[in-house]
Scaffold this motif. Sequence first.
Motif, PDB file in Angstrom:
ATOM      1  N   LEU A  99      27.599 -12.304  12.660  1.00 49.51           N
ATOM      2  CA  LEU A  99      28.163 -13.206  11.647  1.00 49.51           C
ATOM      3  C   LEU A  99      28.316 -12.493  10.306  1.00 49.51           C
ATOM      4  O   LEU A  99      29.338 -12.641   9.627  1.00 49.51           O
ATOM      5  N   GLN A 102      31.164 -10.106  10.510  1.00 48.02           N
ATOM      6  CA  GLN A 102      32.435 -10.825  10.468  1.00 48.02           C
ATOM      7  C   GLN A 102      32.767 -11.270   9.041  1.00 48.02           C
ATOM      8  O   GLN A 102      33.912 -11.124   8.579  1.00 48.02           O
ATOM      9  N   LEU A 103      31.768 -11.778   8.345  1.00 48.29           N
ATOM     10  CA  LEU A 103      31.987 -12.200   6.957  1.00 48.29           C
ATOM     11  C   LEU A 103      32.366 -11.017   6.075  1.00 48.29           C
ATOM     12  O   LEU A 103      33.186 -11.149   5.161  1.00 48.29           O
ATOM     13  N   ASP A 227      41.787 -21.353  -1.367  1.00 51.08           N
ATOM     14  CA  ASP A 227      41.386 -22.520  -0.574  1.00 51.08           C
ATOM     15  C   ASP A 227      41.925 -22.408   0.853  1.00 51.08           C
ATOM     16  O   ASP A 227      41.221 -22.727   1.823  1.00 51.08           O
ATOM     17  N   ALA A 230      39.884 -19.883   2.817  1.00 50.89           N
ATOM     18  CA  ALA A 230      38.580 -20.439   3.196  1.00 50.89           C
ATOM     19  C   ALA A 230      38.714 -21.321   4.439  1.00 50.89           C
ATOM     20  O   ALA A 230      37.875 -21.269   5.354  1.00 50.89           O
ATOM     21  N   ASN A 231      39.771 -22.133   4.485  1.00 57.39           N
ATOM     22  CA  ASN A 231      40.012 -22.969   5.663  1.00 57.39           C
ATOM     23  C   ASN A 231      40.370 -22.120   6.878  1.00 57.39           C
ATOM     24  O   ASN A 231      39.976 -22.441   8.009  1.00 57.39           O
ATOM     25  N   GLN A 233      39.276 -19.120   7.562  1.00 57.86           N
ATOM     26  CA  GLN A 233      38.052 -18.504   8.091  1.00 57.86           C
ATOM     27  C   GLN A 233      37.361 -19.425   9.090  1.00 57.86           C
ATOM     28  O   GLN A 233      36.825 -18.966  10.106  1.00 57.86           O
ATOM     29  N   ASP A 234      37.383 -20.717   8.804  1.00 55.06           N
ATOM     30  CA  ASP A 234      36.772 -21.679   9.735  1.00 55.06           C
ATOM     31  C   ASP A 234      37.656 -21.887  10.965  1.00 55.06           C
ATOM     32  O   ASP A 234      37.158 -21.972  12.090  1.00 55.06           O
ATOM     33  N   ALA A 235      38.970 -21.948  10.734  1.00 51.78           N
ATOM     34  CA  ALA A 235      39.888 -22.281  11.834  1.00 51.78           C
ATOM     35  C   ALA A 235      39.948 -21.192  12.892  1.00 51.78           C
ATOM     36  O   ALA A 235      40.045 -21.486  14.094  1.00 51.78           O
ATOM     37  N   GLN A 237      37.760 -19.387  14.101  1.00 55.92           N
ATOM     38  CA  GLN A 237      36.615 -19.354  15.018  1.00 55.92           C
ATOM     39  C   GLN A 237      36.954 -20.032  16.342  1.00 55.92           C
ATOM     40  O   GLN A 237      36.405 -19.681  17.394  1.00 55.92           O
ATOM     41  N   PRO A 246      38.577 -13.590  16.602  1.00 53.34           N
ATOM     42  CA  PRO A 246      38.752 -14.230  15.290  1.00 53.34           C
ATOM     43  C   PRO A 246      39.117 -13.246  14.184  1.00 53.34           C
ATOM     44  O   PRO A 246      39.941 -13.562  13.324  1.00 53.34           O
TER      45      PRO A 246
END
Length: 281
Positions: A99, A102-103, A227, A230-231, A233-235, A237, A246
Motif C-alpha cells: 500500500l 502504491q501510494l 479532487d 483523489a477520486n 486513486q480510489d476508483a 482499486q 491499479p
Amino acid sequence: KNEKKVLDLGGLYVFGTERHESRRIDRQLRGRSGRQGDPGASRFFISVDDRIFKLFGGDSLKRMMTNFRIGDDLPIETPSVAKALDKVQQKVEERNFNLRQQLLTFDSVLNTQRKIIYALRKRLLQIDQDLLTEWLLASAQAVEASVLRDATSDDDAVQLRTTRFAAFFPSALIPQPQLILDGHAQDICTNIILPKIETARPNTAPISTFSQLAILRLDTLWSNHLDTIANLQDAVQFRTFSQARPIDEFQKEAKFLFDKLETKIISDTIFSLLQLAVSSS
C-alpha cells in the motif's frame, strides 16, 4: 532510587494486550524489559478475535488452537502456533508495504504534474508575452485538430472549420483566424488583441490582464483536478477485478486527465481574453 526498587521487584514487566500490525513494534515493546542485562520479562495477551487475526487468518488460527486444545489461560508455547501468529503479522506487513509503495507511485505521478503546473504559474507571474502567443497558437491548433477529428469529408471539414473558428475567435476581432496557423500569431497578439485589451482595461497593462486571467483559471482548474485525482486513486482499486494493475490504470488515466487540464487552462484563458478584447469594440 526508583530504578533500584524496580530491580528488586524483578525488573520491568511488559504486558502486551494484542499483536501489532508490525512485528517491529512488538519487538521494541519486548525490548523495554531486560535491557542491557537488567532483569525483566514480557507477556502478550492475544485473542483470535483481535482485529488483525480476524482480517488475516483468524479462522485457521482458531482451528489450530482448538486442535492443540490450548485454553484461554494457557501460554502459547507450541512452535507451529507461534509461527502461525508470526505469519499473520508478516502478511499484514507485506500488505502495508504494498500500500505504501502504491501510494508513493501515485504521489510520484501527481508530483510530476505539480511541478509542471507550478513552473507554468511561475512563468505567468513573470508576465511572459511569448506565452500569450504560444497559447493563441495552441488554441487555433486545438480547433483545427477537432475539425480533422470530426470531419467526415473535405466539404464537411470546410464547413466545420468555418463554424468552429468563428465560434472561438470573434470575427469582429480576428476576421481570418486561420492566419494564426500560418505564422501570424505574434502579429495578431501585438497589433490586435493587446491594443483592444488596453482599451478595455486602460489602468492595467494588457499582458498583466492576460496573466491574471490565466492564473485565475489555472488555480481553479488545478484545484478541481486534485479532487478528480483523489477520486481516481480510489476508483482504480476496483480494476483488479478485471485483472488490471491499479498502478498502470492510474498512470494512464492521470496522464489523460492532465492533458485535458492543460488544454482547458489554455482554451478558457484565451477565450475569456478574446471576449474581453471584443467587448472594447
